[in-house]
Motif scaffolding. Structure first.
Motif, mmCIF file in Angstrom:
data_model
loop_
_atom_site.group_PDB
_atom_site.id
_atom_site.type_symbol
_atom_site.label_atom_id
_atom_site.label_comp_id
_atom_site.label_asym_id
_atom_site.label_seq_id
_atom_site.Cartn_x
_atom_site.Cartn_y
_atom_site.Cartn_z
ATOM 1 N N VAL A 31 0.869 -1.185 0.000
ATOM 2 C CA VAL A 31 0.000 0.000 0.000
ATOM 3 C C VAL A 31 0.904 1.233 0.000
ATOM 4 C CG1 VAL A 31 -1.914 -1.086 1.242
ATOM 5 C CG2 VAL A 31 -0.165 0.124 2.524
ATOM 6 N N GLY A 32 0.434 2.295 -0.605
ATOM 7 C CA GLY A 32 1.269 3.495 -0.650
ATOM 8 C C GLY A 32 0.478 4.741 -0.978
ATOM 9 N N ASN A 33 1.083 5.858 -0.660
ATOM 10 C CA ASN A 33 0.474 7.157 -0.976
ATOM 11 C C ASN A 33 1.461 7.984 -1.805
ATOM 12 O OD1 ASN A 33 -1.896 6.664 0.452
ATOM 13 N ND2 ASN A 33 -0.954 7.342 2.372
ATOM 14 N N ARG A 34 0.938 8.585 -2.841
ATOM 15 C CA ARG A 34 1.792 9.407 -3.704
ATOM 16 C C ARG A 34 2.142 10.722 -3.040
ATOM 17 N NH1 ARG A 34 -1.965 10.211 -8.487
ATOM 18 N NH2 ARG A 34 -3.372 9.992 -6.753
ATOM 19 N N SER A 35 1.171 11.258 -2.335
ATOM 20 C CA SER A 35 1.356 12.605 -1.810
ATOM 21 C C SER A 35 2.264 12.615 -0.587
ATOM 22 C CB SER A 35 -0.005 13.181 -1.434
ATOM 23 O OG SER A 35 0.192 14.320 -0.656
ATOM 24 N N ASN A 36 3.113 13.591 -0.561
ATOM 25 C CA ASN A 36 4.006 13.771 0.578
ATOM 26 C C ASN A 36 3.211 14.092 1.835
ATOM 27 O OD1 ASN A 36 6.555 13.666 1.496
ATOM 28 N ND2 ASN A 36 6.932 15.855 1.274
ATOM 29 N N ALA A 37 1.992 14.562 1.611
ATOM 30 C CA ALA A 37 1.162 14.963 2.746
ATOM 31 C C ALA A 37 0.539 13.764 3.455
ATOM 32 C CB ALA A 37 0.062 15.893 2.258
ATOM 33 N N SER A 38 0.433 12.630 2.755
ATOM 34 C CA SER A 38 -0.231 11.465 3.347
ATOM 35 C C SER A 38 0.804 10.483 3.868
ATOM 36 C CB SER A 38 -1.108 10.787 2.309
ATOM 37 O OG SER A 38 -1.929 11.728 1.706
ATOM 38 N N VAL A 39 1.299 10.762 5.054
ATOM 39 C CA VAL A 39 2.357 9.915 5.603
ATOM 40 C C VAL A 39 1.776 8.613 6.154
ATOM 41 C CG1 VAL A 39 3.928 11.791 6.166
ATOM 42 C CG2 VAL A 39 2.195 11.088 7.815
ATOM 43 N N ILE A 40 2.672 7.632 6.273
ATOM 44 C CA ILE A 40 2.295 6.337 6.839
ATOM 45 C C ILE A 40 2.577 6.393 8.338
ATOM 46 C CG2 ILE A 40 3.017 3.902 6.914
ATOM 47 C CD1 ILE A 40 1.525 4.493 4.358
ATOM 48 N N THR A 41 1.678 5.791 9.113
ATOM 49 C CA THR A 41 1.888 5.800 10.567
ATOM 50 C C THR A 41 2.132 4.370 11.066
ATOM 51 O OG1 THR A 41 -0.442 5.466 11.010
ATOM 52 C CG2 THR A 41 0.318 7.742 10.807
ATOM 53 N N ALA A 42 2.534 4.286 12.343
ATOM 54 C CA ALA A 42 2.743 2.962 12.930
ATOM 55 C C ALA A 42 1.440 2.170 12.915
ATOM 56 C CB ALA A 42 3.251 3.117 14.359
ATOM 57 N N GLY A 43 0.332 2.883 13.092
ATOM 58 C CA GLY A 43 -0.979 2.231 13.052
ATOM 59 C C GLY A 43 -1.241 1.614 11.690
ATOM 60 N N ASP A 44 -0.841 2.313 10.637
ATOM 61 C CA ASP A 44 -1.006 1.779 9.284
ATOM 62 C C ASP A 44 -0.211 0.487 9.118
ATOM 63 O OD1 ASP A 44 -2.614 3.886 8.506
ATOM 64 O OD2 ASP A 44 -0.919 5.117 7.877
ATOM 65 N N GLU A 45 1.002 0.500 9.681
ATOM 66 C CA GLU A 45 1.852 -0.696 9.570
ATOM 67 C C GLU A 45 1.160 -1.897 10.214
ATOM 68 O OE1 GLU A 45 6.467 0.638 9.394
ATOM 69 O OE2 GLU A 45 5.545 0.624 11.364
ATOM 70 N N GLU A 46 0.597 -1.676 11.401
ATOM 71 C CA GLU A 46 -0.098 -2.774 12.100
ATOM 72 C C GLU A 46 -1.279 -3.255 11.264
ATOM 73 O OE1 GLU A 46 -1.278 -1.595 16.026
ATOM 74 O OE2 GLU A 46 0.749 -0.857 16.453
ATOM 75 N N LEU A 47 -2.004 -2.285 10.727
ATOM 76 C CA LEU A 47 -3.201 -2.601 9.939
ATOM 77 C C LEU A 47 -2.856 -3.489 8.746
ATOM 78 C CD1 LEU A 47 -6.182 -1.461 10.089
ATOM 79 C CD2 LEU A 47 -5.533 -0.044 8.176
ATOM 80 N N VAL A 48 -1.819 -3.094 8.022
ATOM 81 C CA VAL A 48 -1.444 -3.836 6.812
ATOM 82 C C VAL A 48 -0.891 -5.206 7.190
ATOM 83 C CG1 VAL A 48 0.116 -3.835 4.821
ATOM 84 C CG2 VAL A 48 -1.091 -1.758 5.450
ATOM 85 N N SER A 49 -0.177 -5.252 8.303
ATOM 86 C CA SER A 49 0.362 -6.530 8.749
ATOM 87 C C SER A 49 -0.781 -7.499 9.079
ATOM 88 C CB SER A 49 1.237 -6.282 9.982
ATOM 89 O OG SER A 49 1.606 -7.483 10.553
ATOM 90 N N ILE A 50 -1.798 -6.982 9.769
ATOM 91 C CA ILE A 50 -2.960 -7.833 10.100
ATOM 92 C C ILE A 50 -3.671 -8.272 8.817
ATOM 93 C CG2 ILE A 50 -5.218 -7.876 11.243
ATOM 94 C CD1 ILE A 50 -4.043 -5.859 13.281
ATOM 95 N N LEU A 51 -3.807 -7.326 7.894
ATOM 96 C CA LEU A 51 -4.468 -7.654 6.625
ATOM 97 C C LEU A 51 -3.710 -8.759 5.899
ATOM 98 C CD1 LEU A 51 -6.638 -6.938 4.447
ATOM 99 C CD2 LEU A 51 -4.959 -5.397 3.473
ATOM 100 N N ALA A 52 -2.375 -8.626 5.846
ATOM 101 C CA ALA A 52 -1.558 -9.630 5.148
ATOM 102 C C ALA A 52 -1.709 -10.994 5.825
ATOM 103 C CB ALA A 52 -0.095 -9.187 5.138
ATOM 104 N N ASN A 53 -1.713 -11.003 7.154
ATOM 105 C CA ASN A 53 -1.890 -12.272 7.880
ATOM 106 C C ASN A 53 -3.241 -12.888 7.585
ATOM 107 O OD1 ASN A 53 0.560 -12.264 9.098
ATOM 108 N ND2 ASN A 53 -0.136 -11.277 10.969
ATOM 109 N N GLN A 54 -4.260 -12.031 7.589
ATOM 110 C CA GLN A 54 -5.616 -12.520 7.349
ATOM 111 C C GLN A 54 -5.728 -13.112 5.949
ATOM 112 O OE1 GLN A 54 -8.201 -12.323 9.717
ATOM 113 N NE2 GLN A 54 -9.061 -13.745 8.249
ATOM 114 N N ILE A 55 -5.128 -12.422 4.979
ATOM 115 C CA ILE A 55 -5.157 -12.939 3.604
ATOM 116 C C ILE A 55 -4.417 -14.276 3.554
ATOM 117 C CG2 ILE A 55 -4.331 -12.516 1.247
ATOM 118 C CD1 ILE A 55 -4.777 -9.512 1.772
#
Lengths: 395, 496
Positions: free
Chosen positions: B201-225
């Motif tokens: 997952v990614g964001n083009r805009s410099n304004a839309s930074v990734i947070t630690a919460g996002d990391e957890e979210l994607v990790s859970i999603l990947a595990n679930q998949i």
């Protein structure tokens, strides 16, 4: 003598399917499928080059205008991804649409004149009542554009406008006119005939801190405030965050803390978003800034937003003068969506409570709103405003 | 005049002095007021400045609150979407359906501009199963560059996630360039068998930074998949195995059915052959027996005793042969369905007593005790009396044959729901286990001393079985060597 209004919406992943679904839904409520006018609101997720041919086909090549938005307001929800179609067939209301292209490379004021004239030409008959337009939100001085429009339509003619925008990236937007996708352009709709329009607008932002004086300004550029470079105002308040002022995050920050300018005789502060900080520290605003006036940093919160929405709705209802609304159009600043977040729909709920729960609602989140400014004078002149909610009740 | 002038001057002077005094007083007073006003103004300015300082604090706090609110909203939206995704994909075991449900719209609700789910197929080829935000033409390039980066793939295979928040500057730049984003998370999709794909997952805009919460979210999603795909794979494997097994069972069943048909056909041919041969044998045998009887009567002249003895043997052997042929014919008839069971109501007690009467002399010869334990509740049953009697005679005769002198034969009947179960048990020599399964086969005779001395056809039990089965009953045997044997058979009470 009847008016039929249909609203359709889709968030299908496929652009063509979404366009078709939304258009068919809007058409379903119209008698015999006759359409006199269609308004298209789309988030940036749907390439208009793909959706427009489908929309045109399903909506029988009707008069059609529209633009991109950060979010769509519906009777039942706020959508940050999707396409909405408002389709109207009416024996009472007359429609005239117009457009003007490449405003960024043309004289802005002349562009406003062109849009006004094109719309009047398409409208044809006398009896025009209300004008609504959608202009590229990244145009750095919408005030000049508005003045051009007012040259054609009159200084006190009710005009409502919205700056088309994207999903908070502040990088591009598009406009729709008939079967054409436009950029750096504006499209407008002139309404007339047997129609009443009630308009209400408020922002709910409040001044914070001591007033400062804009001692030097040029059009939409504030050069100095209290004898210092204009950007020092933001730098003082935002401290480390001020580093973002020259980055892409300026847009995100500035919409939450606009500049508020006190205008003599006006009950509301005139709000201006900073769209750019120049090398010399000058602040480029979205609209004209008067020299010699007091300026504040402004702040809003969820409650003040909701109160402003109620205030705007009550004002629009009052301006309808007892007529029953048939459609509510909401033009609302994207800053409010940012501020309200998950409770953004509560504003719509309160608006519906004022107008009636069954009145159809459609709206968009914009970057810059043009509306008759709340004034202590009896005549309200349209002005560019930021962070506002503009409610148009059509009867 | 001078006095008056002097007086006026004095008065004027006094007035001037007074005015000056008053003015001085007023000036002094005003000055004090001015000073007070200045003080008040300064105080006001200070208050204003203090308020402004407070306003700055408010702005900073508000800014932080807004950020926190935004992050919170994002997290709540993400979790809601994740919950929705989890519920949807964990309730299907079809891989394609998983990706149908994990559609692009749902994924978009996670709030990232660019989303890519890459999964290895059966041939270990990496495919984009979900693509949101990437031009389809760019995918082959992205995949080839990604797979070419051995270090990255290895780290991902080890379960390491990469994000613009945590990765090294070099790695961050490489991934950002490849996927054309400013902020990103690249997470492996792992199962117990190792890596099966990647979630980006990614964001083009410099304004839309990734947070630690996002990391957890994607990790859970990947595990679930990963879990859902693993479940789908296991189900697929189990399904395939069961299909293969089912196919094998069907093949085997077909083979067996074919073999059974063949056996039936052979059996039929055999029965027809036996029937034909038996018929052909019985006619000349009847003649032989007839002629032997005539010769024995002496009507055709006296015959020497030695000849008589021989004729008697011919007669006996002919009888045996006739019995054999009759049994064979009966078996063949029953098998082919040509012999109908003439069923009638019959009293089981009477039938057993008749058999007892018939065989009493033989039992007496060996001093064998007869015990009949018949269930008094047994009603009259619907059977072919003659045929069932043959079964009893056969079983009791065998019991007599294999029970040593002084032994016991017991006949027991018991009502068991809708059937009568009959047991014929003896205290004879018993049958070893090896022979039990072959006992009801035609022409099978257990090899023992008694059978070597006593002649038999080996058709008796086969015939008994056919008769019992023709009554929709079952017959079986239990035996213990040197302790005895008990035959059991069942007969239905009512018409079948």
């Amino acid at each position: 003598m009847v008016t039929h209004i249909g609203i359709g919406f889709s968030r299908d992943a496929n652009a063509e399917n979404a366009a078709k679904e939304a258009a068919l839904q809007s058409k379903a409520d119209l008698q015999d499928g006759r359409i006199d006018f269609a308004l298209i609101l789309s988030t940036m997720h749907y390439a208009p080059q793909r959706t427009l041919p489908v929309l045109n086909q399903v909506l029988n090549q009707t008069r059609m205008i529209g633009c991109s938005t950060a979010g769509i307001i519906l009777s039942t929800s706020i959508e940050t991804r999707g396409i909405a179609v408002l389709a109207i067939h009416s024996d009472d209301i007359q429609f005239g649409i117009g457009s003007v292209k490449d405003i960024h490379t043309q004289d802005v004021r002349s562009s406003g004149v062109i849009l006004g004239k094109n719309s009047v030409t398409d409208f044809g008959n006398p009896g025009r009542q209300f004008f609504i337009f959608f202009v590229d939100g990244f145009l750095k001085n919408n005030s000049l554009f508005l003045r051009g429009l007012q040259e054609v339509l009159g200084n006190v003619f009710p005009i409502v406008g919205a700056g088309s925008c994207d999903d908070f990236h502040f990088s591009n937007s598009f406009q729709i006119f008939r079967n054409k996708v436009l950029e750096h352009s504006a499209t407008g709709l002139l309404l007339g005939g047997h129609v009443n329009v009630g308009i209400g607008a408020q922002h709910g932002w409040r001044p914070l801190g001591k007033p400062r004086v804009i001692d030097k300004a040029d059009g939409n550029v504030i050069i100095t405030i209290d004898g210092k470079k204009a950007s020092s105002l933001y730098e003082e308040y935002f401290d480390k965050e001020a580093e973002n002022l020259r980055s892409a995050r300026l847009g995100q920050m500035a919409i939450l803390y606009p500049l508020g300018i006190k205008i003599a005789g006006e009950s509301e502060y005139l709000l201006r978003n900073a769209v750019e900080i120049l090398e010399d520290g000058s602040i480029v605003c979205q609209g004209d800034v008067p020299e010699g006036h007091d300026v504040h940093i402004m702040i809003g919160n969820k409650d003040s937003c909701k109160q402003a929405a109620v205030g705007a709705a009550l004002e629009a209802k009052k301006n309808l003068k007892g007529a029953l609304p048939r459609l509510i159009i909401i033009i609302e600043s994207m800053a409010r969506l940012k501020l309200l977040g998950r409770i953004a729909f509560e504003e719509v709920k309160r608006i519906k409570e004022i107008f009636g729960l069954t009145v159809p609602v459609i709206g968009m989140y914009s970057d810059g709103e043009i509306c008759p400014f709340q004034s202590i004078e009896s005549i309200k002149r349209p002005l560019l405003q930021n962070e506002s909610i503009v409610i148009v009740a059509i009867s | 005049m001078e006095n008056i002038s002097t007086y006026i001057s004095l008065v004027v002077g006094l007035l001037a002095f007074s005015v000056i005094g008053i003015l001085i007083f007023v000036v002094i007073n005003k000055n004090e007021q001015l000073n007070l006003l200045k003080l008040a103004l300064n105080k006001l300015k200070n208050s204003f400045n203090e308020l402004d300082q407070q306003a700055k604090l408010i702005v900073k706090t508000d800014l932080e609150l807004n950020k926190a609110q935004e992050e919170l909203d994002k997290r709540i939206n993400g979790l809601e979407t994740l919950q929705k995704v989890s519920r949807l994909i964990s309730t299907t075991l079809d891989e394609n359906e998983i990706f149908n449900r994990l559609n692009r719209v749902l994924l978009a609700e996670l709030g990232f501009e660019k989303n890519l789910i890459l999964i290895y197929d059966e041939n270990k080829e990496l495919l984009d199963r979900i693509n949101l935000g990437f031009p389809p033409n760019d995918i082959p390039f992205i995949l080839s560059k990604l797979l070419d980066d051995g270090d990255l793939i290895k780290a991902l295979s080890d379960g390491t996630s990469f994000s613009s928040l945590e990765s090294s500057q070099q790695r961050k730049e490489e991934i950002s360039r490849l996927f054309e984003v400013e902020h990103f998370i690249l997470s492996p999709v792992l199962t117990q068998n190792g890596i099966i794909g990647y979630v980006f997952v990614g964001n083009r805009s410099n304004a839309s930074v990734i947070t630690a919460g996002d990391e957890e979210l994607v990790s859970i999603l990947a595990n679930q998949i990963g879990q859902s795909l693993e479940n789908a794979l296991l189900f697929e494997q189990a399904f395939r195995s069961s299909q293969i097994l089912e196919s094998k069972v069907q093949d085997r069943t077909k083979q067996l059915a074919s073999a059974l048909e063949e056996v039936k056909s052979i059996s039929k041919t055999k029965s027809e052959f036996i029937s034909a041969v038996s018929h052909e044998l019985r006619t000349p045998l009847t003649s032989i027996k007839g002629y032997a009887s005539i010769l024995m009567t002496g009507k055709l002249g006296n015959i020497p005793d030695a000849v008589k003895d021989r004729l008697a043997k011919i007669n006996t052997h002919s009888d045996n042969l006739v019995k054999l042929i009759n049994d064979l014919l009966d078996i063949a008839r029953i098998e082919s369905g040509r012999t109908e069971m003439h069923k009638e109501t019959c009293n089981m007690t009477n039938l057993i007593e008749n058999v007892h009467d018939l065989l009493t002399p033989q039992m007496k010869d060996k001093n064998i005790q007869w015990i009949a334990l018949l269930d008094p509740k047994t009603p009259e049953i619907f059977i072919d009396k003659g045929q069932v009697e043959r079964v009893f005679i056969n079983l009791v005769s065998n019991a007599i044959k294999f029970t040593p002198a002084g032994g016991t034969i017991m006949v027991k009947s018991q009502l068991n729901d809708k059937i009568v179960e009959i047991e014929v048990a003896d205290t004879g020599i018993g049958i070893n286990e090896e022979n039990i399964s072959k006992l009801f086969g035609e022409f099978y005779r257990v090899e023992n001393e008694i059978n070597q001395n006593v002649k038999g056809t080996g058709l008796g039990l086969a015939l008994a079985k056919k008769i019992v089965e023709a009554h929709s009953g079952k017959i079986w045997v239990a035996s213990e060597l040197n302790k005895g044997t008990s035959f059991h058979f069942t007969l239905p009470i009512k018409k079948t």
